[in-house]
Design a protein around this motif. Sequence first.
Motif, PDB file in Angstrom:
ATOM      1  N   LEU A 270      -2.559   1.984  11.264  1.00 11.88           N
ATOM      2  CA  LEU A 270      -2.359   2.981  12.300  1.00 11.88           C
ATOM      3  C   LEU A 270      -3.405   2.807  13.378  1.00 11.88           C
ATOM      4  N   SER A 271      -3.146   3.444  14.513  1.00 19.01           N
ATOM      5  CA  SER A 271      -4.066   3.384  15.643  1.00 19.01           C
ATOM      6  C   SER A 271      -4.696   4.744  15.837  1.00 19.01           C
ATOM      7  N   SER A 272      -5.995   4.761  16.106  1.00 25.51           N
ATOM      8  CA  SER A 272      -6.705   6.012  16.322  1.00 25.51           C
ATOM      9  C   SER A 272      -6.580   6.423  17.776  1.00 25.51           C
ATOM     10  N   GLU A 273      -7.056   7.628  18.086  1.00 21.45           N
ATOM     11  CA  GLU A 273      -7.007   8.113  19.455  1.00 21.45           C
ATOM     12  C   GLU A 273      -7.892   7.289  20.372  1.00 21.45           C
ATOM     13  N   ALA A 274      -8.855   6.589  19.811  1.00 26.56           N
ATOM     14  CA  ALA A 274      -9.755   5.754  20.613  1.00 26.56           C
ATOM     15  C   ALA A 274      -9.198   4.354  20.821  1.00 26.56           C
ATOM     16  N   GLY A 275      -7.977   4.097  20.382  1.00 29.76           N
ATOM     17  CA  GLY A 275      -7.357   2.794  20.578  1.00 29.76           C
ATOM     18  C   GLY A 275      -7.739   1.760  19.547  1.00 29.76           C
ATOM     19  N   ARG A 276      -8.335   2.170  18.437  1.00 29.54           N
ATOM     20  CA  ARG A 276      -8.720   1.235  17.391  1.00 29.54           C
ATOM     21  C   ARG A 276      -7.594   1.069  16.378  1.00 29.54           C
ATOM     22  N   MET A 277      -7.500  -0.134  15.800  1.00 32.83           N
ATOM     23  CA  MET A 277      -6.545  -0.375  14.732  1.00 32.83           C
ATOM     24  C   MET A 277      -7.253  -0.175  13.402  1.00 32.83           C
ATOM     25  N   LEU A 278      -6.716   0.705  12.598  1.00 32.08           N
ATOM     26  CA  LEU A 278      -7.349   1.057  11.331  1.00 32.08           C
ATOM     27  C   LEU A 278      -6.417   0.740  10.181  1.00 32.08           C
ATOM     28  N   LEU A 279      -6.978   0.338   9.076  1.00 40.65           N
ATOM     29  CA  LEU A 279      -6.232   0.105   7.847  1.00 40.65           C
ATOM     30  C   LEU A 279      -6.715   1.106   6.808  1.00 40.65           C
ATOM     31  N   ASN A 280      -5.824   1.951   6.340  1.00 39.73           N
ATOM     32  CA  ASN A 280      -6.124   2.876   5.252  1.00 39.73           C
ATOM     33  C   ASN A 280      -5.651   2.256   3.944  1.00 39.73           C
ATOM     34  N   ILE A 281      -6.488   2.260   2.949  1.00 36.86           N
ATOM     35  CA  ILE A 281      -6.189   1.626   1.662  1.00 36.86           C
ATOM     36  C   ILE A 281      -6.015   2.710   0.604  1.00 36.86           C
ATOM     37  N   PHE A 282      -4.898   2.640  -0.145  1.00 38.30           N
ATOM     38  CA  PHE A 282      -4.581   3.603  -1.190  1.00 38.30           C
ATOM     39  C   PHE A 282      -4.288   2.865  -2.494  1.00 38.30           C
ATOM     40  N   ALA A 283      -4.336   3.595  -3.593  1.00 40.57           N
ATOM     41  CA  ALA A 283      -3.897   3.075  -4.890  1.00 40.57           C
ATOM     42  C   ALA A 283      -2.901   4.061  -5.485  1.00 40.57           C
ATOM     43  N   TYR A 284      -1.794   3.536  -6.007  1.00 39.96           N
ATOM     44  CA  TYR A 284      -0.708   4.379  -6.534  1.00 39.96           C
ATOM     45  C   TYR A 284      -0.521   4.149  -8.025  1.00 39.96           C
ATOM     46  N   CYS A 285      -0.281   5.241  -8.738  1.00 40.02           N
ATOM     47  CA  CYS A 285       0.202   5.203 -10.112  1.00 40.02           C
ATOM     48  C   CYS A 285       0.996   6.492 -10.331  1.00 40.02           C
ATOM     49  N   PRO A 286       1.763   6.611 -11.409  1.00 40.86           N
ATOM     50  CA  PRO A 286       2.559   7.832 -11.605  1.00 40.86           C
ATOM     51  C   PRO A 286       1.724   9.106 -11.663  1.00 40.86           C
ATOM     52  N   GLU A 287       0.449   8.980 -12.019  1.00 42.55           N
ATOM     53  CA  GLU A 287      -0.417  10.154 -12.087  1.00 42.55           C
ATOM     54  C   GLU A 287      -0.740  10.695 -10.704  1.00 42.55           C
ATOM     55  N   GLY A 288      -0.632   9.847  -9.685  1.00 46.42           N
ATOM     56  CA  GLY A 288      -0.903  10.280  -8.320  1.00 46.42           C
ATOM     57  C   GLY A 288      -1.319   9.112  -7.452  1.00 46.42           C
ATOM     58  N   ILE A 289      -1.443   9.389  -6.170  1.00 43.65           N
ATOM     59  CA  ILE A 289      -1.894   8.378  -5.227  1.00 43.65           C
ATOM     60  C   ILE A 289      -3.259   8.793  -4.703  1.00 43.65           C
ATOM     61  N   ILE A 290      -4.166   7.834  -4.609  1.00 46.79           N
ATOM     62  CA  ILE A 290      -5.536   8.155  -4.195  1.00 46.79           C
ATOM     63  C   ILE A 290      -5.917   7.301  -2.994  1.00 46.79           C
ATOM     64  N   PHE A 291      -6.699   7.898  -2.110  1.00 44.82           N
ATOM     65  CA  PHE A 291      -7.231   7.194  -0.948  1.00 44.82           C
ATOM     66  C   PHE A 291      -8.534   6.510  -1.353  1.00 44.82           C
ATOM     67  N   LEU A 292      -8.646   5.225  -0.984  1.00 39.55           N
ATOM     68  CA  LEU A 292      -9.831   4.459  -1.356  1.00 39.55           C
ATOM     69  C   LEU A 292     -10.808   4.294  -0.199  1.00 39.55           C
ATOM     70  N   LYS A 293     -10.339   3.753   0.938  1.00 41.06           N
ATOM     71  CA  LYS A 293     -11.247   3.526   2.057  1.00 41.06           C
ATOM     72  C   LYS A 293     -10.466   3.249   3.331  1.00 41.06           C
ATOM     73  N   THR A 294     -11.184   3.273   4.454  1.00 40.45           N
ATOM     74  CA  THR A 294     -10.650   2.924   5.766  1.00 40.45           C
ATOM     75  C   THR A 294     -11.388   1.699   6.279  1.00 40.45           C
ATOM     76  N   PHE A 295     -10.637   0.781   6.901  1.00 37.62           N
ATOM     77  CA  PHE A 295     -11.208  -0.459   7.426  1.00 37.62           C
ATOM     78  C   PHE A 295     -10.851  -0.590   8.898  1.00 37.62           C
ATOM     79  N   ASP A 296     -11.846  -0.837   9.751  1.00 38.29           N
ATOM     80  CA  ASP A 296     -11.624  -1.006  11.182  1.00 38.29           C
ATOM     81  C   ASP A 296     -11.289  -2.468  11.465  1.00 38.29           C
ATOM     82  N   ALA A 297     -10.046  -2.719  11.895  1.00 41.72           N
ATOM     83  CA  ALA A 297      -9.596  -4.092  12.161  1.00 41.72           C
ATOM     84  C   ALA A 297      -9.407  -4.353  13.651  1.00 41.72           C
ATOM     85  N   THR A 298     -10.028  -3.535  14.497  1.00 43.42           N
ATOM     86  CA  THR A 298      -9.807  -3.633  15.939  1.00 43.42           C
ATOM     87  C   THR A 298     -10.297  -4.953  16.508  1.00 43.42           C
TER      88      THR A 298
END
Length: 764
Positions: A270-298
């Motif tokens: 996704l792109s932030s309001e500042a025009g940066r390209m960001l990658l959000n990293i998640f992990a999924y399992c039936p118990e739930g989905i969790i957010f791990l980290k954000t990476f700036d790929a701009t």
Amino acid sequence: MGSNLELVQITPQKHDPAWKHVQMFKCGDKVQLKCIYCLKMFKGGGIHRIKEHLACQKGNASTCSRVPHDVRLHMQQSLDGVVMRKRKKQKIEEEIMNLTPLDTVVNNVVNSVLNQVDGNANEGIQSLAIQNPVEGNSNTVVPAGEGMSKGVERRKKLRPKQSTATYANPEVVPVVEKNTVVPKRMDSHINMAIGRFFYDVGAPFDAVNSIYFKQMVEAIASRGPGFECPSHHELRGWVLKTSVEEMKNDVDRCRMTWGRTGCSILVDQLSSEAGRMLLNIFAYCPEGIIFLKTFDATEVSVPAESIYELLRQIVEEIGVGQVLQVITPGEEQYADAGRRLTDTFPTLYWSPSVAHCIDLILEDFGNLKWITTVIEQARSITRFVYNCSSVLSMVRRYTLGNDIVDPAFSQFATNFSTLKRMVDLKHNLQAMVTSQEWMDCPYSKKPAGLEMLDILSDEAFWSSCEMIVRLTAPLLRVLRTAASETRPAMGYIYAGIYRAKEAIKKALVKKEEYMVYWNIIHHRWERLWNHPLHAAGFYLNPKFFFGIQGDIHSEILSGMFDCIERLVPDTRIQDKIIKEITLYKAGAGDFGRKMAVRARDNLLPSEWWSTYGGGCPNMSRLAIRILSQTCSLPIYKRNQIPFEQKIMNTRNFIERQHLNDLVFVQHNLQLRQMYTSKEQHLSDPLSFNNISMVEEWIKANDLYFQENGNLDCMVLDTSSVNSMPIRPLNDEAEDLGEGFDDHEIFSCGKDGEDENTGDKLVNQ
């Protein structure tokens, strides 16, 4: 004011609410209080006298002529609470006098309640439920401190009988119902206070739907008068730290299941309001989905290389043996990174997002000329309706509270979900535009109103809409299944695409007609059609496997074998699984039990294998891991708080850590709510969170509003509620049915594609 008066700081230990509205001065050994509104000085009488002054109650003090209305009501409320507590304590003491010495247990209970009353003399209590210690046949709830200006006895409510042992712990105090505690005359004051906060900080109105907003309001109400709001430093200090630990506990709870179910790594760009390209990293399992980290790929110079390094690091942190697949967007840089990742870790798969691929298919469908024409006709209706409050109110009344614009996964999915919604509401809309109410409405005579009448009365328009719905509704179902947070999607995607192609073939019959749409699907689905995980998910789902008549299609069987070789490196276990497949195909052993046969339709596939797969332990372990995976990232709120650009811009280490913690907590709280909330969430097309998906359906016609001026949004009837939800509440994956015998549908070749088809596809 005398010059010998010294201003004294009011300490946090003073909990009475009146202390917030006075200044305290010291003159020698004496203390004087000053009202901050009328500036009157009080040389005696204490805080109770100030409270009477602010409540405008005549008696021990003069009334304040400048006190705000909300403060006056709060002070009246607090004074009533003091009287209530005195009466309550007196009543309990009278009941104690009637007890016999043998009633020791009840004595302990009453003593603890008395202590609770005394301990809250300055802070107030919400309610107490005291069981009659002699008769033991009723509970009386007496609210305290909540606007009791008229007779206490009329405010008493009967509560269900509860054990007296419940109240042995002074911490356990039942809470009286909301409508009893807060009189209706107070609601506007409370709502206005909440509204001012929302307007001041710019919070989206949808925030009131958050379960955490409701928990916050209930927690404050349960505390009663005297609650001190947390400071800025507390929120960014111990409160944030505690929330981070709470979220880490959720992450650890999910991690504990990965050994059995495995997990999928999900990447969202996704792109932030500042025009940066960001990658959000998640992990999924039936118990739930969790957010791990954000990476700036701009500022990444070689995207594929950087994405590969990021994903490799994530896989190693989680553990190679626990990751079955990595799901990313489908662009070429992700495909290159995915191929390198699978070369490095040969026991996992890379896959493009199924939801993204379906969305591209719908985009291509929407670019076909005849479909574009119908969509524009429908938009002319919704743009008029959603920019005229009185018309929108009328539409909602005739549709029983349903909106005719249905926000979906994206703007392309919204095009077709809205057409389906309009088809579902066809008769309601036609009834409205032929009603006397509509004829009497001044907007019915406007050009836009006359155009709406013409379109809604045109059977050719409705016939086209119904055909579009037949072609796209199965794809929308696959989209919702792929992005579902309620069940893992891996066992359903292959069958969902089969049903989508089948529906198109049945609707159009002639091969030269349905191949136009099939070729669009094949073009976008090329990387996924024979994906081993999807094929194995279909093979291992007993509902679909045992519904096939004849031999299994070779591509499905080949995908199953590929999963065995890749996901199970041990050749001895591979051989055992191949032997166990024979029992599964024959429905032998526990697989053939009547319970197991019935459960094919009502258990999740992974649960079915866990319950009845004991005779095939090696195959069962593999099946559970495959069937526990998703195929796409579920829809989550991306634009609530723009933390991302702040994280990248700040150079202060402490502030960076605070913001990292905020992002971690925010995402995981949203994901927790998504998985734990059982309520059906109905999307408002006019919500800011949906604007990117529905803008083309609700934007105003500038020429029309130049002619008619601004419309009063307060005319909108906010009391209309959705009393007849259109979208079914059941899980749509259950409706995929049995029977997969058309081998032409299993083929992903582009037979029949010609030059007429090519110019209907989107330019790549």
